[in-house]
Write a protein that holds these residues in place. Sequence first.
Motif, PDB file in Angstrom:
ATOM      1  N   GLY A  20     -20.727  23.172 -17.948  1.00 21.85           N
ATOM      2  CA  GLY A  20     -21.127  24.478 -17.427  1.00 21.85           C
ATOM      3  C   GLY A  20     -21.226  25.502 -18.539  1.00 21.85           C
ATOM      4  N   TRP A  21     -21.273  26.745 -18.163  1.00 18.42           N
ATOM      5  CA  TRP A  21     -21.418  27.845 -19.123  1.00 18.42           C
ATOM      6  C   TRP A  21     -20.145  28.679 -19.128  1.00 18.42           C
ATOM      7  CZ3 TRP A  21     -20.941  33.098 -18.663  1.00 18.42           C
ATOM      8  CH2 TRP A  21     -21.412  33.884 -19.728  1.00 18.42           C
ATOM      9  N   THR A  22     -19.759  29.132 -20.321  1.00 20.48           N
ATOM     10  CA  THR A  22     -18.619  30.027 -20.438  1.00 20.48           C
ATOM     11  C   THR A  22     -18.650  30.729 -21.776  1.00 20.48           C
ATOM     12  OG1 THR A  22     -16.197  30.220 -20.247  1.00 20.48           O
ATOM     13  CG2 THR A  22     -17.044  28.338 -21.460  1.00 20.48           C
ATOM     14  N   MET A  23     -17.964  31.851 -21.875  1.00 20.14           N
ATOM     15  CA  MET A  23     -17.702  32.507 -23.151  1.00 20.14           C
ATOM     16  C   MET A  23     -16.277  33.040 -23.164  1.00 20.14           C
ATOM     17  SD  MET A  23     -21.251  34.391 -24.266  1.00 20.14           S
ATOM     18  CE  MET A  23     -20.522  34.925 -25.810  1.00 20.14           C
ATOM     19  N   PHE A  24     -15.376  32.295 -22.521  1.00 21.66           N
ATOM     20  CA  PHE A  24     -13.974  32.676 -22.560  1.00 21.66           C
ATOM     21  C   PHE A  24     -13.525  32.689 -24.018  1.00 21.66           C
ATOM     22  CE2 PHE A  24      -9.425  31.371 -22.428  1.00 21.66           C
ATOM     23  CZ  PHE A  24      -8.936  32.573 -21.932  1.00 21.66           C
ATOM     24  N   PRO A  25     -13.011  33.845 -24.508  1.00 22.43           N
ATOM     25  CA  PRO A  25     -12.814  34.027 -25.950  1.00 22.43           C
ATOM     26  C   PRO A  25     -11.512  33.450 -26.492  1.00 22.43           C
ATOM     27  CG  PRO A  25     -12.246  36.039 -24.802  1.00 22.43           C
ATOM     28  CD  PRO A  25     -12.727  35.071 -23.751  1.00 22.43           C
ATOM     29  N   ALA A  77     -20.929  26.726 -23.860  1.00 31.22           N
ATOM     30  CA  ALA A  77     -20.559  25.815 -22.787  1.00 31.22           C
ATOM     31  C   ALA A  77     -19.064  25.589 -22.705  1.00 31.22           C
ATOM     32  CB  ALA A  77     -21.274  24.478 -22.977  1.00 31.22           C
ATOM     33  N   GLY A  78     -18.687  25.187 -21.502  1.00 32.36           N
ATOM     34  CA  GLY A  78     -17.361  24.677 -21.233  1.00 32.36           C
ATOM     35  C   GLY A  78     -17.511  23.470 -20.334  1.00 32.36           C
ATOM     36  N   THR A  79     -16.535  22.610 -20.337  1.00 36.60           N
ATOM     37  CA  THR A  79     -16.625  21.417 -19.505  1.00 36.60           C
ATOM     38  C   THR A  79     -15.523  21.409 -18.465  1.00 36.60           C
ATOM     39  OG1 THR A  79     -15.316  20.159 -21.112  1.00 36.60           O
ATOM     40  CG2 THR A  79     -17.713  20.004 -21.273  1.00 36.60           C
ATOM     41  N   VAL A  80     -15.867  20.893 -17.310  1.00 39.39           N
ATOM     42  CA  VAL A  80     -14.918  20.691 -16.219  1.00 39.39           C
ATOM     43  C   VAL A  80     -14.761  19.184 -16.036  1.00 39.39           C
ATOM     44  CG1 VAL A  80     -14.471  21.029 -13.772  1.00 39.39           C
ATOM     45  CG2 VAL A  80     -15.634  22.826 -15.086  1.00 39.39           C
ATOM     46  N   THR A  81     -13.556  18.699 -16.196  1.00 41.27           N
ATOM     47  CA  THR A  81     -13.286  17.277 -15.968  1.00 41.27           C
ATOM     48  C   THR A  81     -12.378  17.151 -14.753  1.00 41.27           C
ATOM     49  OG1 THR A  81     -13.470  16.798 -18.340  1.00 41.27           O
ATOM     50  CG2 THR A  81     -12.415  15.137 -16.954  1.00 41.27           C
ATOM     51  N   LEU A  82     -12.880  16.499 -13.706  1.00 42.80           N
ATOM     52  CA  LEU A  82     -12.127  16.352 -12.461  1.00 42.80           C
ATOM     53  C   LEU A  82     -11.194  15.142 -12.545  1.00 42.80           C
ATOM     54  CD1 LEU A  82     -15.027  17.042  -9.937  1.00 42.80           C
ATOM     55  CD2 LEU A  82     -13.429  18.671 -10.963  1.00 42.80           C
ATOM     56  N   GLY A  83     -10.230  15.136 -11.669  1.00 41.98           N
ATOM     57  CA  GLY A  83      -9.257  14.054 -11.668  1.00 41.98           C
ATOM     58  C   GLY A  83      -9.855  12.696 -11.373  1.00 41.98           C
ATOM     59  N   ASN A  84     -11.036  12.652 -10.774  1.00 39.68           N
ATOM     60  CA  ASN A  84     -11.694  11.371 -10.477  1.00 39.68           C
ATOM     61  C   ASN A  84     -12.603  10.908 -11.614  1.00 39.68           C
ATOM     62  OD1 ASN A  84     -13.778  13.180 -10.274  1.00 39.68           O
ATOM     63  ND2 ASN A  84     -14.301  12.708  -8.148  1.00 39.68           N
ATOM     64  N   GLY A  85     -12.576  11.630 -12.738  1.00 37.79           N
ATOM     65  CA  GLY A  85     -13.351  11.225 -13.905  1.00 37.79           C
ATOM     66  C   GLY A  85     -14.686  11.898 -14.054  1.00 37.79           C
ATOM     67  N   VAL A 140     -15.256  28.528 -16.047  1.00 35.20           N
ATOM     68  CA  VAL A 140     -16.502  27.844 -16.375  1.00 35.20           C
ATOM     69  C   VAL A 140     -17.456  28.045 -15.212  1.00 35.20           C
ATOM     70  CG1 VAL A 140     -17.606  25.627 -16.853  1.00 35.20           C
ATOM     71  CG2 VAL A 140     -15.366  26.139 -17.834  1.00 35.20           C
ATOM     72  N   VAL A 141     -18.694  28.426 -15.532  1.00 35.65           N
ATOM     73  CA  VAL A 141     -19.718  28.641 -14.508  1.00 35.65           C
ATOM     74  C   VAL A 141     -20.592  27.394 -14.425  1.00 35.65           C
ATOM     75  CG1 VAL A 141     -21.576  30.133 -13.715  1.00 35.65           C
ATOM     76  CG2 VAL A 141     -19.718  31.105 -15.079  1.00 35.65           C
ATOM     77  N   ILE A 142     -20.689  26.821 -13.239  1.00 36.18           N
ATOM     78  CA  ILE A 142     -21.547  25.653 -13.039  1.00 36.18           C
ATOM     79  C   ILE A 142     -22.677  26.010 -12.098  1.00 36.18           C
ATOM     80  CG2 ILE A 142     -19.566  24.125 -13.408  1.00 36.18           C
ATOM     81  CD1 ILE A 142     -19.679  23.472 -10.392  1.00 36.18           C
TER      82      ILE A 142
END
Length: 500
Positions: free
Chosen positions: A153-158, A140-148, A236-238
């Motif tokens: 989501g899913w990721t495997m960025f190495p 997993a990876g997380t996306v945090t937007l400016g509004n909180g 990140v894939v959501i």
Amino acid sequence: MNSARDTDGHGSHTASTVAGNYVDGVSFFGYGKGTARGVAPKARLAVYKVVWDEGCYTSDVIAGIDHAVGDGVDVISISLGFSTSAFYENPIAIASFGAMKKGVLVCSSAGNNGPFLGSLDDGVPWSLTVAAGTVDRSFAGTVTLGNGITITGWTMFPANGLVYNMPLYYNKTLALCDDPNQLALSPYAVIICENRGRASVLKQLRRVARSNSAGAIMVSDDPFLFELGKVPWPAVVISPKEAPALIKYAKTAESATATLKFQQTILGKKPSPAVAVYSSRGPSASSPGILKPDLMAPGSLVLAAYIPNGFAAKIGGNIDLASECTMMSGTSMACPHAAGVAALLKVSHPEWSPAAIKSAMMTTANPFDNTRNPIRDNGRSHSFASPLAMGSGHIDPNRALNPGLVYDTDPQDYVNLLCTMNYTHKQLLTVTRSKRYNCTNPSPDVNYPSFIVLYTSESLGKTVIRRFERIVTNVGDHPRSYRAEVTTPKGSRVTIRRRY
């Protein structure tokens, strides 16, 4: 390289899966951290190289399996397949028949041509054919937007990439991620790529990796993406369900921003396992009267050993990353899981034949996932999986130790099947490599742990009667009484009769 050294990484990966010893501190660039081991970590491992950089030759495959049998191995795991339908032209069919005669079980991979029916590679009746499934672990990876708002989501960025509080850019009308020219002009920002089909999503990832962007948020629910695991850029894939809130914020905020974080592992994913989308399906073209594959084992994003001088991951188009272990997906990864279980069974029950070991694994396989519902098929829109996709179900090592009854089979039973295939005497000898067998009792019905009835277009509207005969052997410690229960397929009627 004219030696037994692995130059590809495939052999190292499968070998360590079946019998690798305990190794602490293993991960794939931060994903899946922990202690790694093979299925049978105390087993003695012998590796035979039969595939070379120049190609794969029939003679090498047969010689490798024959040498292994001659050296006294108990189980053979071969993550290799041949698409030929005739057993007398298939080196795995020929060599595994000889292994079976010597009491050695051969486990082979079903192939990676799914999700299409009839895409199975070998389907050899006397070997164990293994399909691939997913595991209950996600990266997993997380996306945090400016509004909180935070989206997992899913990721495997190495890499532990830093994409912090960057401008968020979205332009649906320009189809940004589908147009390399627009990507080249895109600002240094986190860009949003919407789901436009399987081929498009994979191309989008490659295009974004060559762009000026700081990162990307991909919108997709394509199982191919999650099972193959190649993410060459901070992305990140959501899911499409999460997309509306993201896009609304990107379109309405005066200065939209996003932060991306990587290298997270989530355990206990549900539902799991599921049949992998790429796993080849039956029926077998070589022997459609035998239900194949036999069972399913973990095959997607398996962490195991890798060659240290090959690249295990990429960043962008020109940065290759090396690692002593990597994630791979395929029925090649599922096969050694089953072979490791077979090795454990051989230790616990040295008197069992290859057919008995195979039967024990098949009859105790689990057809349900961790939500206690039937296993689903990722290649069929997550509908319930059929035996042509998963065989008997997902392998269950502990239950296989005590199967109660087994369907045992000797070499002559398989020869009786071959005798119904219109093979010439020479072709039959090519498979059996022995004159001791005969065709006095040809029969398409082998004492197999599964059943299959094939209906043709000519049988539409007609009553088709198929008779199966099975002999079961009690391998438990004490006498037992068993009662047969049948869930009848729609439009069919099943009658069971026993005889002594």
